[in-house]
Design an enzyme around this catalytic site. Structure first.
Site, PDB file in Angstrom:
ATOM      1  N   HIS A   1      24.968 -90.117 109.416  1.00 52.64           N
ATOM      2  CA  HIS A   1      24.578 -91.328 108.651  1.00 52.64           C
ATOM      3  C   HIS A   1      25.558 -92.516 109.210  1.00 52.64           C
ATOM      4  CE1 HIS A   1      24.228 -93.806 104.971  1.00 52.64           C
ATOM      5  NE2 HIS A   1      23.124 -92.884 104.575  1.00 52.64           N
TER       6      HIS A   1
ATOM      7  N   ASP B   1      18.558 -86.226 103.377  1.00 53.22           N
ATOM      8  CA  ASP B   1      17.129 -85.583 103.735  1.00 53.22           C
ATOM      9  C   ASP B   1      17.557 -84.195 104.302  1.00 53.22           C
ATOM     10  OD1 ASP B   1      15.930 -87.952 103.364  1.00 53.22           O
ATOM     11  OD2 ASP B   1      16.159 -88.705 105.418  1.00 53.22           O
TER      12      ASP B   1
HETATM   13  N1  ACO Z   1      22.339 -85.022 115.811  1.00 53.65           N
HETATM   14  C1  ACO Z   1      23.042 -85.042 117.016  1.00 53.65           C
HETATM   15  N2  ACO Z   1      23.705 -86.251 117.300  1.00 53.65           N
HETATM   16  C2  ACO Z   1      23.631 -87.305 116.549  1.00 53.65           C
HETATM   17  C3  ACO Z   1      23.131 -87.116 115.150  1.00 53.65           C
HETATM   18  C4  ACO Z   1      22.289 -86.096 115.091  1.00 53.65           C
HETATM   19  N3  ACO Z   1      21.792 -86.094 113.811  1.00 53.65           N
HETATM   20  N4  ACO Z   1      23.441 -88.365 114.483  1.00 53.65           N
HETATM   21  C5  ACO Z   1      24.225 -89.085 115.331  1.00 53.65           C
HETATM   22  N5  ACO Z   1      24.352 -88.168 116.400  1.00 53.65           N
HETATM   23  C6  ACO Z   1      25.392 -88.912 117.689  1.00 53.65           C
HETATM   24  C7  ACO Z   1      24.402 -89.640 118.699  1.00 53.65           C
HETATM   25  O1  ACO Z   1      23.762 -88.824 119.709  1.00 53.65           O
HETATM   26  C8  ACO Z   1      25.294 -90.558 119.223  1.00 53.65           C
HETATM   27  O2  ACO Z   1      25.957 -89.833 120.113  1.00 53.65           O
HETATM   28  P1  ACO Z   1      26.807 -90.593 121.701  1.00 53.65           P
HETATM   29  O3  ACO Z   1      27.615 -91.544 121.063  1.00 53.65           O
HETATM   30  O4  ACO Z   1      26.932 -89.608 122.350  1.00 53.65           O
HETATM   31  O5  ACO Z   1      25.563 -91.383 122.207  1.00 53.65           O
HETATM   32  C9  ACO Z   1      26.364 -90.736 118.066  1.00 53.65           C
HETATM   33  O6  ACO Z   1      26.261 -89.691 117.298  1.00 53.65           O
HETATM   34  C10 ACO Z   1      26.162 -92.214 117.323  1.00 53.65           C
HETATM   35  O7  ACO Z   1      24.850 -92.175 116.833  1.00 53.65           O
HETATM   36  P2  ACO Z   1      23.772 -93.315 116.450  1.00 53.65           P
HETATM   37  O8  ACO Z   1      22.479 -92.922 116.100  1.00 53.65           O
HETATM   38  O9  ACO Z   1      24.229 -94.347 117.404  1.00 53.65           O
HETATM   39  O10 ACO Z   1      24.574 -93.586 115.106  1.00 53.65           O
HETATM   40  P3  ACO Z   1      24.212 -94.408 113.814  1.00 53.65           P
HETATM   41  O11 ACO Z   1      25.263 -94.438 112.845  1.00 53.65           O
HETATM   42  O12 ACO Z   1      23.359 -95.223 114.150  1.00 53.65           O
HETATM   43  O13 ACO Z   1      23.553 -92.886 113.023  1.00 53.65           O
HETATM   44  C11 ACO Z   1      21.536 -92.169 111.997  1.00 53.65           C
HETATM   45  C12 ACO Z   1      23.046 -92.899 112.028  1.00 53.65           C
HETATM   46  C13 ACO Z   1      20.494 -92.944 112.730  1.00 53.65           C
HETATM   47  C14 ACO Z   1      21.068 -91.788 110.752  1.00 53.65           C
HETATM   48  C15 ACO Z   1      21.989 -90.816 112.751  1.00 53.65           C
HETATM   49  O14 ACO Z   1      22.767 -90.066 112.382  1.00 53.65           O
HETATM   50  C16 ACO Z   1      20.582 -90.183 113.170  1.00 53.65           C
HETATM   51  O15 ACO Z   1      19.581 -90.621 113.936  1.00 53.65           O
HETATM   52  N6  ACO Z   1      20.333 -88.843 112.471  1.00 53.65           N
HETATM   53  C17 ACO Z   1      19.093 -88.174 112.648  1.00 53.65           C
HETATM   54  C18 ACO Z   1      18.038 -88.839 111.647  1.00 53.65           C
HETATM   55  C19 ACO Z   1      18.269 -88.552 110.288  1.00 53.65           C
HETATM   56  O16 ACO Z   1      18.653 -87.431 109.777  1.00 53.65           O
HETATM   57  N7  ACO Z   1      18.012 -89.912 109.451  1.00 53.65           N
HETATM   58  C20 ACO Z   1      18.228 -89.816 107.959  1.00 53.65           C
HETATM   59  C21 ACO Z   1      19.382 -90.550 107.684  1.00 53.65           C
HETATM   60  S1  ACO Z   1      19.639 -90.820 105.950  1.00 53.65           S
HETATM   61  C22 ACO Z   1      18.491 -92.036 105.426  1.00 53.65           C
HETATM   62  O17 ACO Z   1      18.270 -92.825 106.229  1.00 53.65           O
HETATM   63  C23 ACO Z   1      17.615 -91.702 104.145  1.00 53.65           C
END
Ligand code: ACO
Length: 378
Positions: free
Chosen positions: A261, A315
């Site tokens: 998140h 979720d």
């Molecule tokens: N699984 C594996 N790795 C992850 C995950 C995940 N679910 N979430 C983040 N990471 C990792 C990324 O790969 C990234 O790694 P890196 O730095 O080596 O490239 C790092 O953590 C940062 O990830 P970002 O996507 O840039 O971080 P952000 O703060 O934007 O993340 C997000 C938020 C978009 C929700 C992300 O965690 C994600 O994509 N999760 C999966 C989708 C999901 O479950 N979304 C629902 C969110 S709740 C809602 O909106 C209601």
């Protein structure tokens, strides 16, 4: 003047002052108007929470009764809108149908006077009242079933289940859905709420603002993750294969849906509450092997990624709850949306109180002052 530095995804950049909800992402705290989500989900109802989110205070008994009656009266969609939804392609995703039908609601409702508090209030209440009926209506349409007229004498959650199936819903289903709706009602400046406020800032009505928000919520990185979580759990054969499945994902640098998140760096408080709801539901209706897989997945993911603040989000458990209630997988995100419209409307009202058109800057990285080349010379 030097250009400001780009912050990708505007992470951590405030877009507005707001008193609607509060998050402490480190401690896993979520409050609506100062009230902790745990207390609201235990003691409140969706109608009471919608009032709280909209107006900032818990309602008196009289206010709540009048508001509930108003939602009951307003939930009947205008006939032209029912016909519009009946004409939607059945192959469309329910979120696409919902986005179009909330925009359509604006086409058949009185024009909103943004300088009149009563007009704005009525429009916000109409969106909150009609949205669940629109979700249920499209479910009926795509199943080739007749439209079920909404009822004014039951709660929002009970009416939704009634409109979906045309039969009196089980008490446990109503209670569970009501609680899930409380947990999804509001959540600070996320992507869809921001989309709502951007559209509101152009001096737009709640129909256009909320339909835009629903579009933003549809994406898999936002509300669309809940249906992908369940599909993901279905692809894992059993508890014993979770570790191997996860290792493969990580090797491919793929994301595990339902984890991580932008703000929470610990387990999302809504995930904790939804997990409790799931357990209560399983006790009553029987468990599912997917829940055991989910528990193992949580253990494996947090062991590897927990130190980076990656834990289950809202979720992760909601799909298991909705599946147990017998709901279609692609209606999970519309369920999220039909609760969240109360938050969107609160932000719409707040944005209009002291409006300034959103018009951020950009950092231009393209070429400049190029000479036009006639097509014959290219
Ligand atoms: N699984 C594996 N790795 C992850 C995950 C995940 N679910 N979430 C983040 N990471 C990792 C990324 O790969 C990234 O790694 P890196 O730095 O080596 O490239 C790092 O953590 C940062 O990830 P970002 O996507 O840039 O971080 P952000 O703060 O934007 O993340 C997000 C938020 C978009 C929700 C992300 O965690 C994600 O994509 N999760 C999966 C989708 C999901 O479950 N979304 C629902 C969110 S709740 C809602 O909106 C209601």
């Amino acid at each position: 003047m030097s250009s400001p530095e780009l912050v990708p995804g505007l992470a951590g950049i405030p877009a507005a002052e707001s008193s609607v909800s509060f998050i402490d992402g480190q401690k896993g705290v979520l409050e609506y108007r100062g009230y902790p989500i745990e207390e609201l989900s235990e003691h409140s109802t969706y109608e009471e929470v919608a009032w709280l989110v909209l107006y900032g205070e818990l309602p008196t008994a009289d206010e709540l009764a009048a508001f509930t009656a108003d939602l009951g009266r307003l939930r009947v969609p205008p006939p032209a809108l029912v016909e519009m939804v009946k004409a939607f392609p059945r192959t469309g995703h329910p979120m696409q149908a919902l986005q179009a039908s909330i925009a359509g609601l604006g086409m058949v409702c009185p024009k909103v006077d943004l300088n009149d508090a009563a007009s704005k209030d009525a429009a916000a209440r109409r969106v909150i009242a009609v949205t669940p009926v629109l979700v249920a209506l499209f479910e009926r349409v795509r199943a080739g079933q007749e439209y079920v007229e909404p009822r004014a004498d039951v709660t929002t959650a009970a009416n939704f289940l009634w409109c979906l199936d045309g039969v009196e819903p089980a008490e446990i289903a109503v209670k569970t859905l009501d609680c899930a709706m409380i947990l999804h009602a509001e959540h600070t400046m996320n992507a869809s709420t921001f989309a709502c406020r951007v559209v509101a800032s152009t001096e737009n009505d709640p129909y256009t603002s909320c339909s835009s928000a629903v579009g933003a919520l549809f994406g898999p990185l936002h509300g669309g993750a809940n249906e992908r979580v369940l599909k993901q759990l279905s692809t894992i054969d059993g508890v014993d294969t979770v570790q191997g499945w996860f290792d493969e994902k990580i090797a491919k640098k793929a994301k595990v849906m339902g984890f991580g998140h932008r703000v929470y760096k610990t387990k999302d408080p809504r995930a904790k509450n939804l997990q409790t709801l799931a357990i209560q539901l399983f006790e009553e209706l029987g468990s599912t092997p997917k829940y055991d897989v989910a528990l193992k997945l949580e253990e494996v993911v947090t062991a590897k990624l927990g130190d980076r603040g990656i834990y289950p989000n809202v979720d992760f458990f909601s799909g298991l709850v909705y599946e147990k209630l017998g709901l279609q997988i692609d209606v999970f995100t519309p369920l999220f949306a039909m609760a969240r419209v109360s938050g969107y409307c609160a932000h719409w009202l707040e944005q209009l109180e002291d409006n300034k058109l959103f018009r951020p800057a950009q950092i231009y990285v393209g070429q400049r002052e190029r000479k036009y080349v006639p097509i014959s010379e290219r």
